[in-house]
Design a protein around this motif. Structure first.
Motif, PDB file in Angstrom:
ATOM      1  N   HIS A 232      39.619  31.849  38.755  1.00 23.47           N
ATOM      2  CA  HIS A 232      38.648  32.037  37.663  1.00 23.47           C
ATOM      3  C   HIS A 232      38.702  30.737  36.882  1.00 23.47           C
ATOM      4  O   HIS A 232      39.782  30.350  36.397  1.00 23.47           O
ATOM      5  CB  HIS A 232      39.058  33.250  36.813  1.00 23.47           C
ATOM      6  CG  HIS A 232      38.144  33.571  35.662  1.00 23.47           C
ATOM      7  ND1 HIS A 232      37.578  34.822  35.470  1.00 23.47           N
ATOM      8  CD2 HIS A 232      37.707  32.818  34.621  1.00 23.47           C
ATOM      9  CE1 HIS A 232      36.830  34.825  34.373  1.00 23.47           C
ATOM     10  NE2 HIS A 232      36.901  33.610  33.831  1.00 23.47           N
TER      11      HIS A 232
ATOM     12  N   CYS B 220      40.635  40.126  39.540  1.00 20.10           N
ATOM     13  CA  CYS B 220      40.807  38.775  38.998  1.00 20.10           C
ATOM     14  C   CYS B 220      41.655  38.883  37.735  1.00 20.10           C
ATOM     15  O   CYS B 220      41.283  39.584  36.784  1.00 20.10           O
ATOM     16  CB  CYS B 220      39.442  38.164  38.692  1.00 20.10           C
ATOM     17  SG  CYS B 220      39.548  36.631  37.732  1.00 20.10           S
TER      18      CYS B 220
ATOM     19  N   CYS C  16      39.791  37.928  34.502  1.00 15.50           N
ATOM     20  CA  CYS C  16      38.812  38.962  34.125  1.00 15.50           C
ATOM     21  C   CYS C  16      39.531  40.146  33.480  1.00 15.50           C
ATOM     22  O   CYS C  16      39.015  40.744  32.533  1.00 15.50           O
ATOM     23  CB  CYS C  16      37.982  39.400  35.323  1.00 15.50           C
ATOM     24  SG  CYS C  16      36.666  38.239  35.769  1.00 15.50           S
TER      25      CYS C  16
ATOM     26  N   HIS D  93      32.703  35.457  35.119  1.00 12.33           N
ATOM     27  CA  HIS D  93      33.550  35.006  36.228  1.00 12.33           C
ATOM     28  C   HIS D  93      32.864  33.876  36.991  1.00 12.33           C
ATOM     29  O   HIS D  93      31.824  34.081  37.616  1.00 12.33           O
ATOM     30  CB  HIS D  93      33.871  36.159  37.193  1.00 12.33           C
ATOM     31  CG  HIS D  93      34.774  35.737  38.310  1.00 12.33           C
ATOM     32  ND1 HIS D  93      36.148  35.770  38.213  1.00 12.33           N
ATOM     33  CD2 HIS D  93      34.488  35.210  39.531  1.00 12.33           C
ATOM     34  CE1 HIS D  93      36.669  35.296  39.334  1.00 12.33           C
ATOM     35  NE2 HIS D  93      35.686  34.951  40.158  1.00 12.33           N
TER      36      HIS D  93
HETATM   37 ZN    ZN Z   1      37.504  36.412  36.833  1.00 12.96          ZN
END
Ligand code: ZN
Ligand code: AMP
Length: 113
Positions: free
Chosen positions: A97, A3, A6, A45
Motif C-alpha cells: 500500500h 492489506c 487499509c 488503496h
Molecule cells: Zn491498502
C-alpha cells in the motif's frame, strides 16, 4: 482486502497517529530507523509508486503538502530529512500500500542502498 495499511485506515489495527485528513493518514513507524520515522499513506488503496496515474496522482501531490507540514511540526524541516518510497521487489517494499517514509532527527547515511 487483505492489506495491513487499509486495516489501519479502517481502525481495525491501531497506530500512533500524527496526522489525518479526509485523504491521508500519517503515523509513526512501528520499527523506527531514526528519531523521526513517520509513514504517510493515502486513504485510497494504491499499491505503490508504480500504480500512480493521472486518476490518482492528486492524492500524491497532497501527500507531499502533508509531508512538508509534518516536517515542520516534527522540527526536522531546518536540519533536513529524507522521504523514501520503496517500490516492488527490488525496492524491498514490504507493505503493498503506497507509503512515504519521513526519516529525520539524525544524520542519515549518504548511500541510497
Ligand atoms: Zn491498502
Ligand atoms: P516498506 O518496507 O517500505 O514497505 O515499509 C513498511 C514499513 O511499515 C516498515 O518500516 C515497517 O516497520 C512499517 N510497519 C509495519 N507494520 C506496521 C504497523 N502495524 N504500524 C506501523 N508501522 C508498521
Amino acid at each position: 482486502m487483505d492489506c495491513l495499511f487499509c486495516k489501519i485506515i479502517a481502525g481495525e489495527i491501531p497506530c500512533d497517529k500524527v496526522y489525518e485528513d479526509e485523504q491521508v493518514l500519517a503515523f509513526k513507524d512501528i520499527n523506527p530507523l531514526a528519531p523521526v520515522h513517520i509513514l504517510v499513506i493515502p486513504k485510497i488503496h494504491i499499491e505503490s509508486v508504480a500504480a500512480v496515474d493521472s486518476e490518482n496522482s492528486a492524492v500524491v501531490a497532497h501527500i507531499f503538502e502533508v509531508i512538508a507540514k509534518i516536517a515542520k511540526e516534527q522540527d526536522v524541516d531546518k536540519d533536513g530529512f529524507r522521504v523514501v518510497s520503496n517500490c516492488g521487489e527490488n525496492g524491498c517494499q514490504s507493505v503493498k500500500h503506497l507509503h512515504f517514509h519521513i526519516l529525520g532527527g539524525r544524520r542519515l547515511d549518504a548511500t541510497m542502498g
